[in-house]
Scaffold this motif. Structure first.
Motif, mmCIF file in Angstrom:
data_model
loop_
_atom_site.group_PDB
_atom_site.id
_atom_site.type_symbol
_atom_site.label_atom_id
_atom_site.label_comp_id
_atom_site.label_asym_id
_atom_site.label_seq_id
_atom_site.Cartn_x
_atom_site.Cartn_y
_atom_site.Cartn_z
ATOM 1 N N ALA A 190 4.446 -3.473 5.554
ATOM 2 C CA ALA A 190 3.964 -2.344 4.445
ATOM 3 C C ALA A 190 4.818 -1.309 4.744
ATOM 4 N N GLY A 191 5.452 -0.625 3.641
ATOM 5 C CA GLY A 191 6.270 0.487 3.783
ATOM 6 C C GLY A 191 7.761 0.307 4.608
ATOM 7 N N SER A 192 8.200 1.587 5.096
ATOM 8 C CA SER A 192 9.585 1.355 5.602
ATOM 9 C C SER A 192 9.539 0.718 6.752
ATOM 10 N N LYS A 193 10.684 0.002 7.149
ATOM 11 C CA LYS A 193 10.961 -0.743 8.348
ATOM 12 C C LYS A 193 11.235 0.125 9.700
ATOM 13 N N GLU A 243 2.059 4.369 0.742
ATOM 14 C CA GLU A 243 2.820 5.103 1.713
ATOM 15 C C GLU A 243 2.441 6.681 1.979
ATOM 16 N N THR A 244 2.374 7.317 3.233
ATOM 17 C CA THR A 244 2.312 8.665 3.188
ATOM 18 C C THR A 244 3.309 9.038 4.244
ATOM 19 N N SER A 245 3.952 10.320 3.956
ATOM 20 C CA SER A 245 4.829 10.724 4.832
ATOM 21 C C SER A 245 4.728 12.196 5.541
ATOM 22 N N GLN A 246 4.626 12.242 6.855
ATOM 23 C CA GLN A 246 4.459 13.616 7.653
ATOM 24 C C GLN A 246 3.032 13.801 7.026
ATOM 25 N N THR A 247 2.074 13.214 7.347
ATOM 26 C CA THR A 247 0.895 13.657 7.082
ATOM 27 C C THR A 247 0.101 14.413 7.844
ATOM 28 N N SER A 280 9.708 -6.798 2.863
ATOM 29 C CA SER A 280 8.903 -5.390 3.052
ATOM 30 C C SER A 280 8.160 -5.297 1.417
ATOM 31 N N ILE A 281 7.054 -4.659 1.599
ATOM 32 C CA ILE A 281 6.381 -4.272 0.228
ATOM 33 C C ILE A 281 6.435 -2.590 0.255
ATOM 34 N N ARG A 282 7.004 -1.949 -0.655
ATOM 35 C CA ARG A 282 7.017 -0.421 -0.916
ATOM 36 C C ARG A 282 6.120 -0.114 -1.878
ATOM 37 N N ASN A 283 5.269 1.067 -1.919
ATOM 38 C CA ASN A 283 4.620 1.689 -2.831
ATOM 39 C C ASN A 283 4.384 3.165 -2.269
ATOM 40 N N THR A 284 4.991 4.136 -3.040
ATOM 41 C CA THR A 284 4.944 5.617 -3.017
ATOM 42 C C THR A 284 4.129 6.186 -3.938
ATOM 43 N N ASP A 324 4.750 9.164 9.581
ATOM 44 C CA ASP A 324 4.628 8.333 8.699
ATOM 45 C C ASP A 324 3.281 7.287 8.664
ATOM 46 N N GLY A 325 3.124 6.877 7.623
ATOM 47 C CA GLY A 325 2.012 5.894 7.761
ATOM 48 C C GLY A 325 1.629 5.313 6.265
ATOM 49 N N LEU A 326 0.221 4.731 6.401
ATOM 50 C CA LEU A 326 -0.155 4.348 5.237
ATOM 51 C C LEU A 326 -1.683 4.731 4.772
#
Length: 447
Positions: A287-290, A71-75, A55-59, A296-298
Motif C-alpha cells: 500500500a503506497g510507495s515502496k 496515502e499521507t505524507s509528512q503527517t 503496489s496499490i496507490r491512492n492519494t 509517510d504513512g496510511l
C-alpha cells in the motif's frame, strides 16, 4: 441491542491467560543409571520475505472507499518522528536487557509482545504532541475523517463535528519476524486507522484489493425506523454518520418485508475470502510507495484486509511504525459515552480467519438448535481429539523449554567457571615465582 459489544472471539480463552511466571527450576532427583538427556538443539528459523512488485496507490481522499486507504505524507513534524523513534529504541533496549527477568515484571515496562512485533506504549508527553500535530497541521487527516463520517442526512445536515486521536502505539518488528496473519481491524467502519513510518526505507504494509463499495459490512446494531418504527439492523453507511448515537433520522425499506438479520452470515459474506484457498497470500500488494520515508504513512478504513510485512532475518535493523486511531465525535448525542463504546478501537474485534470461523460456527449451532439432531454430540469427539493433539504438542513445547533452560544454566555455570579460571591464571602470572631451597627457606626466583 448491540452485537458489537457482546461478541466473543474464539481465541479469547487461550490468548487471555497469562503464562505462569518463570521461576528457578527445582533440583532434579537423579535416578540411578539414567543419564540426563542432552538439550535438544534447535535449528535457527530463517525468515525470508516474498518479493512483491505490485503496489496499490491512492492519494485522493475522495477515493478512500474505493481503495480502503489514502496515502499521507509528512503527517507529523520530523522532530516528533525522531522523538518517537528514539523512545521506541530506548524502551525496547531496556526490555531486552531485562530478558532474564520474570515475564510479569518485564510487562511492567509497558511493552507487550503481539503477533509478530513488540507493542510499545507512547509516553503521555508524546501522546499530547501527536494529537496537537494531527489536529493542527495535517489537512489530509481532517479531510479523510470528514469524508468517512460527515455524510449528510435527508435534511441536508450532518452531526459529525470532528475527531480525536486515540490508542497510540509504537510497533517494533525485529529481524526474523514473519508477516502478520491477514486481518481487518473491525467488521464495520468504526474509526480510521493511521500507520506512520518512523524510519526511511522500511517495508510498506501489505493489503488485499478492497471491495468495500460492493460489500455489506455488519454493524450488529439494531435501531428503530423513524417512519414505520420497525426495528432493523443499521447499515454501515448510516453507522458512519452516527444514527445510533445522535438524533439523526433514519428510514428503513419500509415497503419491503422484514428480514431477520443474520449477523454471523454477514460477517462470513463480508470477510469470507479469509477462509478461501490462497488466503495467506491475499495481501499481495504494497500500500503506497515502496520507497517510504519517515513520516509517510496510511489512513485506512478498519475493514481493509491487510498485514504487517514482517522483517527478514537478514535485515540490519527493526521496523518502527507509529499506530494510532482517529475516532469521530458527533453533536446532538442522545446519551453520553455511547459513541465511545461503539467507535473506540478495540483490538479484540479484529477480523481474521479464526474470528470468521467462530461466527460461522455460531450460525451453524443456531441453525441446528432445537432440532434434536444432537449437533454438540458430533462436535465433542472432534474437540476431544483436537484437545489431545494440543496436549501432546504442549508437553513437547514444555520439554523443549525445560531443556533450553537447563542448557542456559549449564552455559552460565561454564562462563562462571571460565571467569574464575581466568582470574586464577592472571594471579599466577602476576605473582613472583618462588622455589623451596634445601634448608627449608623460600626465596624468590628472579626471571
Amino acid at each position: 441491542m448491540s452485537l458489537r459489544l457482546a461478541i466473543q472471539r474464539s481465541l479469547e480463552t487461550s490468548s487471555s491467560k497469562e503464562p505462569e511466571e518463570a521461576s528457578a527450576p527445582a533440583p532434579e532427583t537423579k535416578r540411578p543409571g539414567r543419564p540426563r538427556k542432552p538439550p535438544i538443539a534447535k535449528a535457527p528459523v530463517v525468515v525470508e520475505l516474498p518479493k512483491i512488485d505490485k503496489s496499490i496507490r491512492n492519494t485522493e481522499v475522495s477515493k478512500i472507499d474505493e481503495f480502503g486507504f489514502v496515502e499521507t505524507s509528512q503527517t507529523l513534524p520530523q522532530h516528533l518522528i525522531q522523538q518517537l523513534y528514539q523512545e521506541a529504541v530506548e524502551n525496547v533496549r531496556r526490555y531486552e536487557e531485562a530478558s532474564d527477568q520474570p515475564k510479569r515484571k518485564r510487562q511492567q515496562q509497558s511493552i507487550v509482545e503481539i503477533s509478530n512485533a513488540l507493542q510499545v506504549d507512547v509516553s503521555e508527553a508524546l501522546q499530547e504532541r501527536i494529537n496537537e500535530a494531527i489536529q493542527a497541521i495535517s489537512a489530509t487527516t481532517a479531510a479523510t475523517m470528514e469524508t468517512v463520517f460527515g455524510a449528510k442526512s435527508c435534511n441536508g445536515e450532518s452531526n459529525y463535528q470532528g475527531f480525536i486521536t486515540e490508542t497510540p502505539k509504537l510497533l517494533v518488528t525485529k529481524p526474523g519476524s514473519n508477516p502478520q496473519l491477514p486481518h481487518a481491524d473491525d467488521m464495520c467502519t468504526s474509526c480510521v486507522i493511521c500507520l506512520i513510518h518512523l524510519k526511511d526505507g522500511q517495508e510498506p504494509t501489505r493489503v488485499a484489493k478492497y471491495g468495500g463499495l460492493t460489500k455489506d459490512y455488519p454493524t450488529g446494531i439494531t435501531v428503530a425506523c423513524d417512519l414505520c418504527n420497525r426495528m432493523e439492523q443499521l447499515p454501515d453507511v448510516d453507522f458512519r454518520r452516527g444514527v445510533h448515537v445522535t438524533d439523526a433520522k433514519w428510514h428503513c425499506n419500509c415497503s419491503e418485508p422484514h428480514t431477520p438479520y443474520d449477523f454471523e452470515k454477514k460477517v462470513t459474506m463480508a470477510f469470507g475470502e479469509l477462509l478461501e484457498e490462497g488466503a495467506p497470500d491475499l495481501c499481495d500488494a504494497y500500500a503506497g510507495s515502496k520507497d517510504a520515508k519517515a513520516g509517510d504513512g496510511l489512513l485506512c478504513l478498519p475493514t481493509l484486509i491487510h498485514r504487517g510485512p514482517g522483517n527478514a532475518t537478514s535485515a540490519k535493523d527493526s521496523r518502527y511504525v507509529l499506530f494510532f486511531t482517529m475516532r469521530p465525535i458527533y453533536r446532538n448525542v442522545r446519551h453520553g459515552g455511547v459513541e465511545e463504546a461503539h467507535h473506540k478501537y478495540n483490538p479484540e474485534l479484529q477480523i481474521h480467519a479464526p474470528a470468521v470461523l467462530f461466527n460461522h460456527f455460531k450460525r451453524v449451532k443456531r441453525i441446528y438448535e432445537g432440532s434434536g439432531c444432537n449437533l454438540e454430540g458430533y462436535f465433542n469427539p472432534i474437540q476431544s481429539a483436537e484437545a489431545g493433539a494440543l496436549s501432546v504438542e504442549l508437553a513437547k513445547v514444555k520439554e523443549e523449554k525445560r531443556c533450553e533452560r537447563l542448557a542456559a544454566e549449564s552455559l552460565r555455570s561454564e562462563v562462571a567457571r571460565l571467569r574464575e579460571e581466568n582470574e586464577r591464571l592472571r594471579n599466577v602470572r602476576d605473582t613472583p615465582a618462588k622455589e623451596l631451597v634445601s634448608n627449608g627457606e623460600i626465596k624468590e626466583i628472579t626471571p
